[in-house]
Design an enzyme around this catalytic site. Structure first.
Site, PDB file in Angstrom:
ATOM      1  N   ASP A 147      11.434   1.284  -1.770  1.00  0.00           N
ATOM      2  CA  ASP A 147      12.729   0.599  -1.842  1.00  0.00           C
ATOM      3  C   ASP A 147      12.480  -0.863  -1.478  1.00  0.00           C
ATOM      4  O   ASP A 147      11.658  -1.165  -0.613  1.00  0.00           O
ATOM      5  CB  ASP A 147      13.698   1.246  -0.851  1.00  0.00           C
ATOM      6  CG  ASP A 147      15.114   0.704  -0.952  1.00  0.00           C
ATOM      7  OD1 ASP A 147      15.992   1.435  -1.438  1.00  0.00           O
ATOM      8  OD2 ASP A 147      15.342  -0.446  -0.523  1.00  0.00           O
TER       9      ASP A 147
ATOM     10  N   ASP B  80      15.598  -0.653  -6.280  1.00  0.00           N
ATOM     11  CA  ASP B  80      16.157  -2.001  -6.190  1.00  0.00           C
ATOM     12  C   ASP B  80      15.104  -3.112  -6.205  1.00  0.00           C
ATOM     13  O   ASP B  80      15.457  -4.285  -6.092  1.00  0.00           O
ATOM     14  CB  ASP B  80      17.088  -2.143  -4.981  1.00  0.00           C
ATOM     15  CG  ASP B  80      16.624  -1.363  -3.770  1.00  0.00           C
ATOM     16  OD1 ASP B  80      15.452  -0.943  -3.743  1.00  0.00           O
ATOM     17  OD2 ASP B  80      17.434  -1.169  -2.840  1.00  0.00           O
TER      18      ASP B  80
ATOM     19  N   HIS C  53      17.484   3.429   6.033  1.00  0.00           N
ATOM     20  CA  HIS C  53      17.838   2.465   7.089  1.00  0.00           C
ATOM     21  C   HIS C  53      18.415   3.152   8.332  1.00  0.00           C
ATOM     22  O   HIS C  53      18.544   2.529   9.379  1.00  0.00           O
ATOM     23  CB  HIS C  53      18.882   1.461   6.591  1.00  0.00           C
ATOM     24  CG  HIS C  53      18.390   0.538   5.528  1.00  0.00           C
ATOM     25  ND1 HIS C  53      17.253  -0.228   5.679  1.00  0.00           N
ATOM     26  CD2 HIS C  53      18.870   0.246   4.287  1.00  0.00           C
ATOM     27  CE1 HIS C  53      17.068  -0.954   4.573  1.00  0.00           C
ATOM     28  NE2 HIS C  53      18.025  -0.670   3.721  1.00  0.00           N
TER      29      HIS C  53
ATOM     30  N   HIS D 275      14.102  -2.884   0.181  1.00  0.00           N
ATOM     31  CA  HIS D 275      14.453  -3.217   1.565  1.00  0.00           C
ATOM     32  C   HIS D 275      13.535  -2.459   2.518  1.00  0.00           C
ATOM     33  O   HIS D 275      13.023  -1.389   2.184  1.00  0.00           O
ATOM     34  CB  HIS D 275      15.928  -2.869   1.810  1.00  0.00           C
ATOM     35  CG  HIS D 275      16.859  -3.512   0.828  1.00  0.00           C
ATOM     36  ND1 HIS D 275      17.447  -2.812  -0.209  1.00  0.00           N
ATOM     37  CD2 HIS D 275      17.235  -4.800   0.694  1.00  0.00           C
ATOM     38  CE1 HIS D 275      18.183  -3.652  -0.930  1.00  0.00           C
ATOM     39  NE2 HIS D 275      18.067  -4.861  -0.409  1.00  0.00           N
TER      40      HIS D 275
HETATM   41 ZN    ZN Z   1      17.304  -0.802  -0.854  1.00  0.00          ZN
END
Ligand code: ZN
Length: 370
Positions: A181, A269, A144, A183
């Site tokens: 991931d 995740d 991120h 996200h």
């Molecule tokens: Zn994540």
């Protein structure tokens, strides 16, 4: 002699601390202080993966390396000097948060440089042929983090730092990054958005994090036009939707791009037990996805494949997901049986939901076919 799979970790990365949190929320106001560890980003998911690799005997069959640390010359290829200086100052002054949901404690700058250093060593060693493939157990995560701002538990852009170091030091060419991931890999996307030498692909839960963003329409700009692919899946996607995404979108994109190295930003995740997302992936999904990428790397880039650990917050489940990945990556098998597998396989969507999800993937595959 067969070259081994490298494994890169360092105890200090388990000492990185985001402070007292409830899930991802700082304590204060109506967020009650927990009596025990209630934050999502604790060291234990990753430390327990390390422990399972040890107790299962798999670690003995890997080329274990570490510690490593990146320096300013590595950081400045990706981050602004202003961000680096601010991170260093706040770290020395006791810690804080210089972005969005990305706190760190005293000394966090040095631990983050170790985390990025593990990715750098892994990519360097695969690029030079010292090891066949590699796994870097990084913490804090990186995907991120932007050039000038930290975000979502990520304080340095581990993978871009590592790739740019290998380009500078070893002449590494085209790189494809697959981010699974749960996200969105927004930091990696932004760093390479106008670059044609780096293909960025993110498979993530629609609108999960950053909130309200899925990015299917964001294909890159300038030299990077077409070199950014966002596979935003609906909540509840599991084994079938993920493997279909790999087969119908990721692998064709890799074939077209012809990378010299494949890097996986491997958050765990999307696992069915994760507290931060709503997907239904299990350890055999991760094993199958890893095997497909091993095979793709063998076909396209002399086997050069590096896996860099990102998120994953279920302390109980992450070790079994990660073990399946490292087994597939190294071609080794242990006698560990994932005790959660049967229950998560039974929780997969039924035929009608699966059909809807596969249509969703098919629609995206048509968008990304060129
Ligand atoms: Zn994540």
């Amino acid at each position: 002699m067969t070259r081994m799979t490298g494994f890169y970790s360092d105890e200090w990365t388990f000492w990185h601390s985001v402070g007292l949190q409830a899930l991802f929320l700082p304590i204060g106001g109506y967020v009650q202080p927990p009596s025990g560890a209630a934050g999502a980003d604790t060291p234990d998911s990753k430390r327990r993966l390390w422990s399972l690799l040890k107790t299962s005997g798999l670690m003995e069959r890997l080329a274990v390396a570490g510690p490593a640390k990146v320096d300013n010359a590595d950081l400045i290829r990706v981050h602004t000097q202003r961000y680096i200086d601010e991170f260093k100052e706040v770290s020395a002054a006791g810690g804080g948060d210089i972005g969005d949901f990305a706190p760190f404690s005293a000394g966090g700058f040095d631990i983050a440089r170790i985390s990025a250093g593990l990715a750098k060593a892994a990519i360097s060693d695969v690029t030079t042929g010292k090891v066949a493939r590699a796994y870097a157990l990084c913490r804090p995560a990186g995907h991120h983090c932007l050039a000038d701002r930290s975000m979502g538990f990520c304080v340095l852009a581990n993978i871009p730092i590592a790739i740019e170091a290998a380009r500078a030091d070893h002449g590494l060419g085209k790189v494809a990054i697959l981010d699974w991931d749960v996200h969105h890999g927004n930091g990696t996307q932004s760093i390479y958005y106008e670059r044609g030498d780096t293909l960025t692909i993110s498979i993530h839960q629609e609108n999960c994090f950053p909130p309200g963003y899925s990015g299917v329409e964001d294909r890159g700009e300038g030299d990077g036009g077409g070199a950014n692919i966002n596979i935003a899946l609906p909540p509840g996607a599991g084994d079938a939707a993920y493997l279909s995404s790999i087969d119908t979108i990721v692998l064709p994109a890799l074939e077209r791009f012809r990378p010299d190295l494949i890097v996986i930003a491997s958050g765990l995740d999307a696992g069915a037990a994760d507290p931060m997302a709503r997907m239904l992936v299990h350890s055999e999904t991760f094993r199958a996805m890893t095997q497909r990428m091993v095979d793709a790397a063998d076909r396209l880039c002399s086997g050069r494949l590096v896996i860099v650990h990102e998120g994953g917050y279920s302390e109980a489940s992450v070790p079994f997901l990660g073990l399946a990945i490292v087994e597939a990556l190294s071609g080794e098998r242990t006698d560990v049986v994932d005790p959660t597998l049967a229950i998560f396989q039974a929780q997969q969507p039924g035929p009608e939901t699966t059909a809807f999800q596969l249509q969703w993937v098919d629609r995206l595959a048509h968008i990304f076919a060129t």
